[in-house]
Design a protein around this motif. Structure first.
Motif, short mmCIF file in Angstrom:
data_model
loop_
_atom_site.label_atom_id
_atom_site.label_comp_id
_atom_site.label_asym_id
_atom_site.label_seq_id
_atom_site.Cartn_x
_atom_site.Cartn_y
_atom_site.Cartn_z
N ILE A 349 0.83 -1.20 0.00
CA ILE A 349 0.00 0.00 0.00
C ILE A 349 0.86 1.25 0.00
O ILE A 349 0.55 2.25 -0.64
CB ILE A 349 -0.93 0.00 1.22
N SER A 350 1.99 1.20 0.71
CA SER A 350 2.86 2.36 0.80
C SER A 350 3.50 2.71 -0.53
O SER A 350 4.02 3.80 -0.71
CB SER A 350 3.96 2.11 1.85
N GLN A 351 3.46 1.78 -1.51
CA GLN A 351 4.02 2.05 -2.83
C GLN A 351 3.05 2.83 -3.70
O GLN A 351 3.36 3.17 -4.83
CB GLN A 351 4.41 0.74 -3.51
N ASN A 352 1.86 3.11 -3.19
CA ASN A 352 0.87 3.92 -3.89
C ASN A 352 0.67 5.20 -3.10
O ASN A 352 -0.21 5.27 -2.23
CB ASN A 352 -0.45 3.15 -4.01
N LEU A 360 -6.84 3.55 11.58
CA LEU A 360 -7.70 2.46 12.07
C LEU A 360 -8.62 2.95 13.18
O LEU A 360 -9.83 2.66 13.17
CB LEU A 360 -6.83 1.30 12.56
N GLY A 361 -8.07 3.69 14.12
CA GLY A 361 -8.88 4.17 15.23
C GLY A 361 -10.00 5.10 14.78
O GLY A 361 -11.12 5.04 15.30
N SER A 362 -9.73 5.96 13.77
CA SER A 362 -10.74 6.89 13.28
C SER A 362 -11.88 6.15 12.59
O SER A 362 -13.06 6.47 12.80
CB SER A 362 -10.10 7.89 12.31
N MET A 363 -11.53 5.18 11.77
CA MET A 363 -12.56 4.42 11.06
C MET A 363 -13.41 3.61 12.03
O MET A 363 -14.63 3.56 11.91
CB MET A 363 -11.90 3.50 10.03
N LEU A 364 -12.76 2.98 13.00
CA LEU A 364 -13.51 2.21 14.00
C LEU A 364 -14.41 3.11 14.84
O LEU A 364 -15.54 2.73 15.18
CB LEU A 364 -12.54 1.45 14.91
N GLU A 365 -13.92 4.28 15.18
CA GLU A 365 -14.72 5.21 15.98
C GLU A 365 -16.00 5.58 15.24
O GLU A 365 -17.08 5.64 15.84
CB GLU A 365 -13.89 6.47 16.28
N TYR A 366 -15.90 5.81 13.93
CA TYR A 366 -17.09 6.17 13.18
C TYR A 366 -18.05 4.98 13.07
O TYR A 366 -19.27 5.14 13.20
CB TYR A 366 -16.73 6.67 11.78
N ILE A 367 -17.51 3.79 12.83
CA ILE A 367 -18.36 2.60 12.73
C ILE A 367 -19.11 2.37 14.04
O ILE A 367 -20.31 2.08 14.05
CB ILE A 367 -17.51 1.37 12.36
N LEU A 368 -18.42 2.50 15.16
CA LEU A 368 -19.05 2.30 16.45
C LEU A 368 -20.07 3.40 16.77
O LEU A 368 -21.05 3.16 17.48
CB LEU A 368 -18.00 2.25 17.55
N PHE A 403 -5.18 -1.05 9.04
CA PHE A 403 -4.23 -1.61 10.02
C PHE A 403 -2.85 -1.79 9.40
O PHE A 403 -1.83 -1.37 9.96
CB PHE A 403 -4.79 -2.94 10.52
N GLU A 404 -2.80 -2.42 8.24
CA GLU A 404 -1.51 -2.71 7.60
C GLU A 404 -0.80 -1.44 7.17
O GLU A 404 0.44 -1.34 7.29
CB GLU A 404 -1.73 -3.64 6.40
N LEU A 405 -1.54 -0.46 6.66
CA LEU A 405 -0.91 0.78 6.20
C LEU A 405 -0.28 1.54 7.37
O LEU A 405 0.84 2.04 7.26
CB LEU A 405 -1.95 1.67 5.51
#
Length: 611
Positions: A349-352, A360-368, A403-405
């Protein structure tokens, strides 16, 4: 004539068609290919009559044939202004201090305090549609207000059709009419819901066009391109003035330009869209409308989410997750493209550099925030899924990318309490996805994701799932092969965080089940054998290792399976022996355990060749 029936005049149809036709003519006459540059006053430039008595701007203008979208180039100095106005008082008094933004545009301001004048060149765009647009829009809206959603005769249908097409054209050409408020977006989404099905396609096209209103307009973008390229001085134009270049040349130069210029333009395009407060209202509107029954509404909601917002924007990505489970194929494909724009999975992913996922925390916070019950995970699997399985699959894959990024960019995050806390929340979501009613694909995706996380944070995952051993043992008899394999590996990882006595008891329990192989379903047999291999292998890597007697009984049960069971289970038992064998070099000096292990593997190999 029936009483109470409204008489619809054909004049309204003509007006709607006239607005539509006028907009088509205006928009096409202003296409990029039609742009021309005119230097006002030619070599005399832009000066007052006292400074250059010979100049006659009326005579100069009479000799030209201007078109919509042309550029006027004013060669003047810092003591002269360039002002475009439709206000006669402003023009007559030559004073723009009290002018309104709606009728006057200041292209270049004079600086009387500057005694040392210097030459300036000012490009100004001729776009009369900016003056006519509000009038046309107001007429169109009044026309639509004259009909109810139930009016569906041919006259009403044609009138509405031309009106919606005209709105779409206005949105493309004059985004500033719409971008400061969401009323038109609300109106079009409501029209998709309430108008007759025969009008939905044209309304959908208008709604799609309206999305561009919340982005940068082409005319403004061209001007900013010129300013950015001039200010950064990064792109050579062979001595030609930047404003004199056509669009094709600018595009070519941008493709070969340096990164700072491209970043500056990107920043401009982001800043020139709708204001943050408007975008927040749009987020709510799109999320609300995605639950609509009409597929056209859901299509537009996903289209807006993917076109207005970038990959880092959590609310729009959540809408894409919802779209990934839509019954309509075109909506699903568009939603998945919004979540996973990179097709080459082999690249990091870092090559793009242009692909930036949210934290990750921001996306999870919105989902929750949307569904707090995600964290109400238990070791029971009888709870109901909160969303369709396909949405869970897309959500999990997207969160894994996040997570991986983050770890690719910063390996030290493995020690961050905040990041680890986000990962623990992700684990709760993955456990929730393992509900019995979930699809096979969902369970396999969730369990494999846990293994991927464990490859980065083994201690954290081991500690977390050492408290969920009972739950993991239940999953060993899952219907899906990949899920059983992943759960067995996870159980092996969890065993490393168990006390030695508990780990030994777990191995004994698993081995005892092999004596009842014929009573177990195949799925349970496979899961038990996989678990024996992973748990025993991980137990051999710790100190103290498992008791010798237990180790011997473990080897014997696996060898017996190899010699007596079907080819499929025999291969699974051999694989389990292999996992244990991988730990043999870590035992140090040859021991009874390692010698017996090698002897057992060799015996299985010989027997398999004989058979």
């Amino acid at each position: 004539m029936e009483q109470g029936r409204k008489r619809v005049s054909p004049v309204s149809v003509f007006f709607a068609f006239f607005c539509f036709l006028l907009l088509r003519l205006l928009c096409f006459s202003g296409s990029a290919e039609a742009y021309k540059n005119y230097t006002v006053g030619d070599s005399l430039g832009w000066y007052d009559s006292q400074e250059k008595p010979a100049v006659d701007y009326q005579q100069w203008a009479d000799a030209k044939n201007f078109s919509l979208g042309d550029f006027l180039i004013f060669n003047t100095d810092t003591n002269h202004s360039v002002v475009q106005t439709y206000n006669f008082t402003t023009y007559k008094e030559c004073d723009y201090d009290d002018a309104l933004d709606s009728d006057t545009k200041l292209w270049s301001a004079a600086d009387p305090s500057n005694t040392a004048t210097s030459g300036v060149t000012v490009p100004a765009n001729l776009d009369q549609l900016k003056l006519m647009g509000p009038v046309i829009l107001n007429g169109i809206l009044k026309l639509l207000d004259g009909y109810s959603y139930s009016d569906s005769d041919s006259v009403a249908r044609d009138t509405k059709s031309f009106a919606f097409q005209a709105i779409g054209l206005l949105a493309q050409r004059l985004p500033q009419l719409f971008r400061d408020k969401i009323e038109m977006a609300v109106r079009l989404f409501d029209a998709l819901k309430l108008e007759a099905s025969s009008l939905r396609l044209v309304i959908q096209e208008a709604t799609t066009s309206l999305a561009t209103a919340y982005k940068v307009g082409i005319a403004d973008l061209l001007i900013l391109i010129m300013q950015v390229l001039e200010n950064t001085a990064m792109i050579p134009f062979s001595g030609a003035p930047i404003f004199a270049l056509d669009i094709a040349t600018i595009n070519q130069q941008l493709r070969i330009s340096h990164l700072p210029s491209r970043k500056a333009l990107l920043g401009y395009m982001t800043s020139q869209g709708a204001q943050p407060a408007v975008l927040i209202e749009l987020e709510k509107l799109l999320l609300h409308n995605f639950n609509a029954e009409q597929s056209e509404i859901r299509f537009c909601a996903v289209r807006w989410a993917t076109s207005l917002f970038d990959l880092q924007h959590c609310p729009s990505r959540f809408i894409c997750m919802l779209g990934a489970a839509d019954p309509k194929l075109d909506i699903r494909e568009m939603a998945l493209e919004g979540l996973f724009p990179v097709k080459d999975e082999g690249r990091l992913i870092s090559q793009n550099p242009d692909i930036i996922y949210p934290k990750l925390g921001s996306m999870l916070e919105y989902i929750l925030k949307q569904q707090p019950k995600f964290v109400d995970s238990t070791e029971m699997r009888e709870h109901k899924l909160l969303f369709p399985s396909n949405m869970y699959v897309a959500m999990i894959k997207f969160l894994l990318k996040c997570f991986e990024l983050e770890l690719e960019q910063n390996k030290d995050l493995e020690k961050s309490l905040e990041f680890v806390s986000s990962v623990e929340t992700l684990c709760l979501l993955l456990e929730h996805a393992m509900a019995t009613e979930g699809s096979v694909e969902l369970h396999a995706t969730a369990s494999k994701t846990l293994i991927t996380i464990a490859s980065h944070l083994p201690e954290m995952i081991a500690s977390h799932y050492s408290q969920r051993v009972i739950w993991l043992k239940q999953l060993l008899s899952h219907m899906d092969w990949d899920t059983r394999e992943a759960v067995a590996r996870l159980l092996g990882i969890a065993s490393t965080a168990l006390p030695s006595a508990t780990s030994t008891a777990l191995i004994s329990e698993l081995v005892s089940k092999t004596t009842e192989m014929q009573k177990l379903r195949f799925e349970a047999q496979h899961g038990v054998l996989c678990a024996i291999g992973y748990v025993t292998a991980n137990s051999m890597c710790r100190s103290p290792a498992i008791p010798e007697a237990l180790f011997q009984s473990t080897l014997k049960c696996l060898v017996d399976v190899v010699n007596s069971e079907t080819a499929t289970l025999s291969s699974v038992a051999m694989q389990a022996l292999g996992h244990i064998g991988l730990c043999a070099p870590r035992l140090g000096a040859p021991s009874v355990s390692s010698q017996n292990l090698l002897r057992s593997i060799n015996e299985c190999y010989i027997n398999s060749n004989i058979n």
